[in-house]
Scaffold this motif. Structure first.
Motif, mmCIF file in Angstrom:
data_model
loop_
_atom_site.group_PDB
_atom_site.id
_atom_site.type_symbol
_atom_site.label_atom_id
_atom_site.label_comp_id
_atom_site.label_asym_id
_atom_site.label_seq_id
_atom_site.Cartn_x
_atom_site.Cartn_y
_atom_site.Cartn_z
ATOM 1 N N GLN A 3 0.854 -1.193 0.000
ATOM 2 C CA GLN A 3 0.000 0.000 0.000
ATOM 3 C C GLN A 3 0.884 1.235 0.000
ATOM 4 N N LEU A 4 0.425 2.249 -0.698
ATOM 5 C CA LEU A 4 1.116 3.536 -0.751
ATOM 6 C C LEU A 4 0.113 4.612 -0.362
ATOM 7 N N VAL A 5 0.467 5.424 0.612
ATOM 8 C CA VAL A 5 -0.438 6.469 1.080
ATOM 9 C C VAL A 5 0.267 7.815 0.988
ATOM 10 N N GLU A 6 -0.291 8.701 0.154
ATOM 11 C CA GLU A 6 0.275 10.036 -0.012
ATOM 12 C C GLU A 6 -0.347 11.011 0.973
ATOM 13 N N SER A 7 0.419 12.011 1.321
ATOM 14 C CA SER A 7 -0.092 13.113 2.141
ATOM 15 C C SER A 7 0.764 14.343 1.873
ATOM 16 N N GLY A 8 0.263 15.490 2.326
ATOM 17 C CA GLY A 8 1.038 16.715 2.220
ATOM 18 C C GLY A 8 0.588 17.680 1.147
ATOM 19 N N GLY A 9 -0.383 17.291 0.343
ATOM 20 C CA GLY A 9 -0.863 18.216 -0.671
ATOM 21 C C GLY A 9 -1.651 19.349 -0.048
ATOM 22 N N LEU A 18 5.929 22.979 -0.683
ATOM 23 C CA LEU A 18 5.175 21.886 -0.077
ATOM 24 C C LEU A 18 6.086 20.661 -0.009
ATOM 25 N N ARG A 19 5.830 19.807 0.981
ATOM 26 C CA ARG A 19 6.519 18.535 1.025
ATOM 27 C C ARG A 19 5.491 17.410 1.021
ATOM 28 N N LEU A 20 5.551 16.596 0.002
ATOM 29 C CA LEU A 20 4.669 15.441 -0.095
ATOM 30 C C LEU A 20 5.344 14.226 0.523
ATOM 31 N N SER A 21 4.531 13.388 1.134
ATOM 32 C CA SER A 21 5.028 12.152 1.738
ATOM 33 C C SER A 21 4.315 10.961 1.123
ATOM 34 N N CYS A 22 5.046 9.889 0.940
ATOM 35 C CA CYS A 22 4.483 8.629 0.463
ATOM 36 C C CYS A 22 4.928 7.545 1.434
ATOM 37 N N GLU A 23 4.005 7.111 2.268
ATOM 38 C CA GLU A 23 4.313 6.059 3.239
ATOM 39 C C GLU A 23 3.959 4.714 2.633
ATOM 40 N N ALA A 24 4.920 3.842 2.583
ATOM 41 C CA ALA A 24 4.730 2.525 1.988
ATOM 42 C C ALA A 24 4.581 1.459 3.064
ATOM 43 N N SER A 25 3.753 0.476 2.800
ATOM 44 C CA SER A 25 3.596 -0.669 3.698
ATOM 45 C C SER A 25 3.529 -1.938 2.864
ATOM 46 N N GLY A 26 3.758 -3.055 3.527
ATOM 47 C CA GLY A 26 3.759 -4.331 2.820
ATOM 48 C C GLY A 26 5.152 -4.793 2.448
ATOM 49 N N PHE A 27 6.133 -3.953 2.669
ATOM 50 C CA PHE A 27 7.529 -4.310 2.455
ATOM 51 C C PHE A 27 8.377 -3.315 3.244
ATOM 52 N N GLY A 120 -0.685 4.912 -5.326
ATOM 53 C CA GLY A 120 -1.455 5.482 -4.231
ATOM 54 C C GLY A 120 -2.709 6.148 -4.755
ATOM 55 N N GLN A 121 -3.464 6.743 -3.831
ATOM 56 C CA GLN A 121 -4.744 7.335 -4.209
ATOM 57 C C GLN A 121 -4.601 8.757 -4.734
ATOM 58 N N GLY A 122 -3.463 9.368 -4.514
ATOM 59 C CA GLY A 122 -3.210 10.710 -5.016
ATOM 60 C C GLY A 122 -3.489 11.786 -3.980
ATOM 61 N N THR A 123 -2.806 12.907 -4.145
ATOM 62 C CA THR A 123 -3.025 14.070 -3.292
ATOM 63 C C THR A 123 -3.021 15.322 -4.169
ATOM 64 N N GLN A 124 -3.963 16.207 -3.932
ATOM 65 C CA GLN A 124 -4.114 17.394 -4.777
ATOM 66 C C GLN A 124 -3.136 18.479 -4.356
ATOM 67 N N VAL A 125 -2.453 19.039 -5.333
ATOM 68 C CA VAL A 125 -1.608 20.213 -5.126
ATOM 69 C C VAL A 125 -2.154 21.327 -6.001
ATOM 70 N N THR A 126 -2.471 22.446 -5.378
ATOM 71 C CA THR A 126 -2.983 23.599 -6.097
ATOM 72 C C THR A 126 -2.111 24.809 -5.795
ATOM 73 N N VAL A 127 -1.588 25.416 -6.850
ATOM 74 C CA VAL A 127 -0.723 26.582 -6.704
ATOM 75 C C VAL A 127 -1.442 27.785 -7.293
#
Length: 129
Positions: A3-9, A18-27, A120-127
């Motif tokens: 699983q990949l979970v993005e955050s930070g958008g 901005l700093r985006l994070s991608c937390e990985a699980s399953g390995f 992952g599911q994606g995270t929105q970045v708006t500038v």
């Protein structure tokens, strides 16, 4: 299961960061038996998916898309099983949904991401201008 979970958008003004994070699980990033790569991709409405930056989990080699060079930086934290994308000097044209993806064959060249196995599911970045 991977699983990949993005955050930070979010919403930021032009020139901001901005700093985006991608937390990985399953390995585990520390598993020396695997040779994976994690990348960041983005897609804006009406545009094709674009490779932003990718990194090899095993040796840290990096690849950057033309739009990211000089402004964005990819890094990883093995202890947190997380890949980061630091984005500085953001521009309105950086507005997009940003996705984290995994390649289980270790190909850290982003290209268009078709070789990536998990997303992952994606995270929105708006500038804003």
């Amino acid at each position: 299961e991977v699983q990949l979970v993005e955050s930070g958008g979010g919403l930021v003004q032009a020139g901001g960061s901005l700093r985006l994070s991608c937390e990985a699980s399953g390995f585990s990033f520390d598993d020396y038996m695997i040779d994976y790569a994690v990348g960041w991709f983005r897609q804006a409405p009406g545009k094709e998916r674009e490779g932003v930056s990718c990194i090899s989990i095993s040796d840290g080699k990096r690849d950057y898309g033309d739009s990211a060079k000089g402004r964005f930086s990819i890094s990883k934290d093995n202890a947190k099983n997380t890949v980061y994308l630091q984005m500085d000097n953001l521009k309105p044209e950086d507005t997009a949904v940003y996705y984290c993806a995994l390649d289980t064959l270790g190909d850290y060249y982003c290209r268009n991401g078709r070789h990536m196995d998990h997303w992952g599911q994606g995270t929105q970045v708006t500038v804003s201008s």
